[in-house]
Motif scaffolding. Structure first.
Motif, PDB file in Angstrom:
ATOM      1  N   THR A   1       0.713  -1.270  -0.199  1.00 29.94           N
ATOM      2  CA  THR A   1      -0.079  -0.223  -0.035  1.00 29.94           C
ATOM      3  C   THR A   1       0.572   0.920  -0.052  1.00 29.94           C
ATOM      4  O   THR A   1       0.638   2.228  -0.463  1.00 29.94           O
TER       5      THR A   1
ATOM      6  N   SER B   1     -13.740  -3.218   1.361  1.00 25.26           N
ATOM      7  CA  SER B   1     -13.408  -1.722   1.296  1.00 25.26           C
ATOM      8  C   SER B   1     -12.925  -1.671  -0.030  1.00 25.26           C
ATOM      9  O   SER B   1     -13.601  -2.753  -1.224  1.00 25.26           O
ATOM     10  N   SER B   2     -12.839  -0.745  -0.816  1.00 26.18           N
ATOM     11  CA  SER B   2     -12.114   0.065   0.231  1.00 26.18           C
ATOM     12  C   SER B   2     -12.620   1.669  -0.514  1.00 26.18           C
ATOM     13  O   SER B   2     -13.580   2.154   0.898  1.00 26.18           O
TER      14      SER B   2
ATOM     15  N   SER C   1     -17.298  -0.418  -5.128  1.00 27.45           N
ATOM     16  CA  SER C   1     -16.036  -1.783  -5.247  1.00 27.45           C
ATOM     17  C   SER C   1     -16.196  -2.830  -5.687  1.00 27.45           C
ATOM     18  O   SER C   1     -17.660  -2.814  -5.355  1.00 27.45           O
TER      19      SER C   1
ATOM     20  N   TYR D   1     -17.354   1.876   4.818  1.00 29.94           N
ATOM     21  CA  TYR D   1     -15.995   1.923   4.428  1.00 29.94           C
ATOM     22  C   TYR D   1     -14.916   2.150   4.822  1.00 29.94           C
ATOM     23  O   TYR D   1     -14.882   3.474   5.650  1.00 29.94           O
TER      24      TYR D   1
ATOM     25  N   LEU E   1     -10.270   2.380   3.712  1.00 34.74           N
ATOM     26  CA  LEU E   1      -9.660   1.749   2.925  1.00 34.74           C
ATOM     27  C   LEU E   1      -8.868   0.313   3.484  1.00 34.74           C
ATOM     28  O   LEU E   1      -8.558  -0.515   4.463  1.00 34.74           O
ATOM     29  N   PRO E   2      -8.132  -0.468   2.646  1.00 29.39           N
ATOM     30  CA  PRO E   2      -7.581  -1.990   3.149  1.00 29.39           C
ATOM     31  C   PRO E   2      -7.360  -2.044   4.003  1.00 29.39           C
ATOM     32  O   PRO E   2      -7.172  -2.865   4.874  1.00 29.39           O
ATOM     33  N   THR E   3      -6.094  -0.587   4.714  1.00 29.59           N
ATOM     34  CA  THR E   3      -4.809  -1.170   4.964  1.00 29.59           C
ATOM     35  C   THR E   3      -5.905  -0.733   6.607  1.00 29.59           C
ATOM     36  O   THR E   3      -5.263  -1.444   7.534  1.00 29.59           O
ATOM     37  N   ASP E   4      -6.516   0.024   6.924  1.00 28.80           N
ATOM     38  CA  ASP E   4      -6.597   0.094   7.592  1.00 28.80           C
ATOM     39  C   ASP E   4      -7.852  -0.449   8.211  1.00 28.80           C
ATOM     40  O   ASP E   4      -8.030  -0.920   9.568  1.00 28.80           O
TER      41      ASP E   4
ATOM     42  N   TRP F   1     -15.075  -9.121   6.527  1.00 29.98           N
ATOM     43  CA  TRP F   1     -14.443  -8.202   6.025  1.00 29.98           C
ATOM     44  C   TRP F   1     -15.011  -8.527   4.224  1.00 29.98           C
ATOM     45  O   TRP F   1     -14.195  -9.143   3.822  1.00 29.98           O
TER      46      TRP F   1
ATOM     47  N   THR G   1     -13.538  -7.705   0.854  1.00 32.21           N
ATOM     48  CA  THR G   1     -12.073  -6.926   0.239  1.00 32.21           C
ATOM     49  C   THR G   1     -11.895  -7.458  -0.968  1.00 32.21           C
ATOM     50  O   THR G   1     -12.583  -8.852  -1.243  1.00 32.21           O
TER      51      THR G   1
ATOM     52  N   TYR H   1      -4.932  -8.849   0.278  1.00 28.46           N
ATOM     53  CA  TYR H   1      -6.010  -8.133   1.686  1.00 28.46           C
ATOM     54  C   TYR H   1      -6.394  -9.169   1.970  1.00 28.46           C
ATOM     55  O   TYR H   1      -7.153  -9.721   3.039  1.00 28.46           O
TER      56      TYR H   1
END
Length: 323
Positions: A13, A141-142, A146, A170, A172-175, A188, A190, A194
């Protein structure tokens, strides 16, 4: 293993963020001194890695300039602003761009098996089927619109549930990955690396996008300005054929493709293998069947208020470049 995958996901990321605003003006194609330059929108060096590893642009009679972005939304903003001639994404982000007034036409379709998108639940969640999602919070995500959100909407419908039966958030993928790892998220929606990381961090795959639960279709599109330029249109038609050859190469040379991802993107080996296995494997003409399939995606998402206004997928295509 869990820590290594999590770090790899975060590193990837970071890599995406670093490449988001850059543009590589060097072309992998040889040229004959002509002035035609095709600016190809890319995400995280995905297309250029494929093209370079397969040597697909050898002998091309035009220059290719790569424009790098973190995701589909900023890529389509750049196309709208004239900073890129082309874009590409999964079906729903392309529909979102069209719905938002971006002046592009879909010129080719991409295809994979859809298994790179999934609903991941924690092992201790008590959720054993899609019907158990009723009343649950689901992190998507994200962003709104999506492909993972389409999977959620579609499987709820297939199991007799309404989109209003779940509470969507919603992230973001890293969060989302960090929250999932700490147990703050039970469900999740995703994709890609991820999804792989979530499964390593106490997750279990509830359902993926295979067997038609997502279309598996993506689009390469081009700005209407580029399509009005006969030289660029000719170059783009040739590029689509070469990209098709390159994608076929990735499906038969996954180890070499994964190695190229490691080398060019700085990805961890396990991340590279995941990305290689999730790649689109074909470039296809846009047929009435493709349009009907994606129109179904558009209609479902419009019906739940995610895609507004709706999009006429067939009218958004230019089928003259790839027969």
């Amino acid at each position: 293993m869990i820590r290594r995958l999590a770090t790899a996901a975060l590193s990837l990321t970071t890599l995406l963020a670093l490449t988001a605003c850059g543009a590589d003006s060097s072309a992998d194609a040889s040229t004959d001194g002509g002035q035609v330059t095709l600016t190809v929108g890319d995400q995280a060096k995905t297309l250029q890695t494929i093209v370079a590893a397969s040597d697909a642009l050898k002998g091309a009679k035009y220059q290719v300039k790569w424009a790098e972005f973190e995701g589909a939304a900023p890529l389509y903003q750049a196309v709208q602003a004239g900073a890129a001639d082309t874009g590409y994404s999964a079906d729903l982000p392309a529909l979102q761009a069209l719905s938002g007034g971006v002046q592009v036409k879909n010129v080719a379709a991409l295809k994979n098996d859809g298994r790179h998108v999934g609903l991941v639940v924690r092992e201790d969640s008590g959720i054993d089927s899609v019907k158990d999602l009723k009343g649950q919070k689901v992190v998507v995500s994200s962003a709104k619109g999506s492909v993972s959100e389409y999977l959620l909407a579609n499987v709820l419908k297939q199991n007799g549930l309404s989109y209003k039966d779940v509470k969507v958030q919603y992230l973001l993928p890293t969060d989302a990955q960090a929250a999932f790892a700490s147990g703050k998220i039970k469900v999740w929606a995703t994709f890609g690396v991820y999804q792989a990381v979530g499964l390593e961090q106490g997750g279990r795959l509830l359902v993926d996008g295979g067997d038609g639960r997502v279309s598996g279709i993506g689009f390469i599109n081009a700005s209407e300005t580029a399509l009005a330029d006969s030289s660029k249109k000719t170059a783009l038609a040739d590029f689509l054929k070469r990209l098709g050859t390159a994608l076929e190469w990735t499906s038969t040379h996954q180890d070499a493709y994964a190695a190229a991802i490691e080398q060019r993107n700085g990805a961890d080996a396990s991340v590279a293998r995941t990305l290689a296995s999730a790649a689109y494997s074909k470039v296809l003409p846009i047929t009435p069947g493709v349009n009907r399939t994606v129109q179904g995606v558009a209609d479902l998402m419009n019906g739940i208020g995610v895609l507004e206004p709706n999009v006429d997928v067939a009218e958004s295509a230019d089928t003259s470049l790839l027969k």
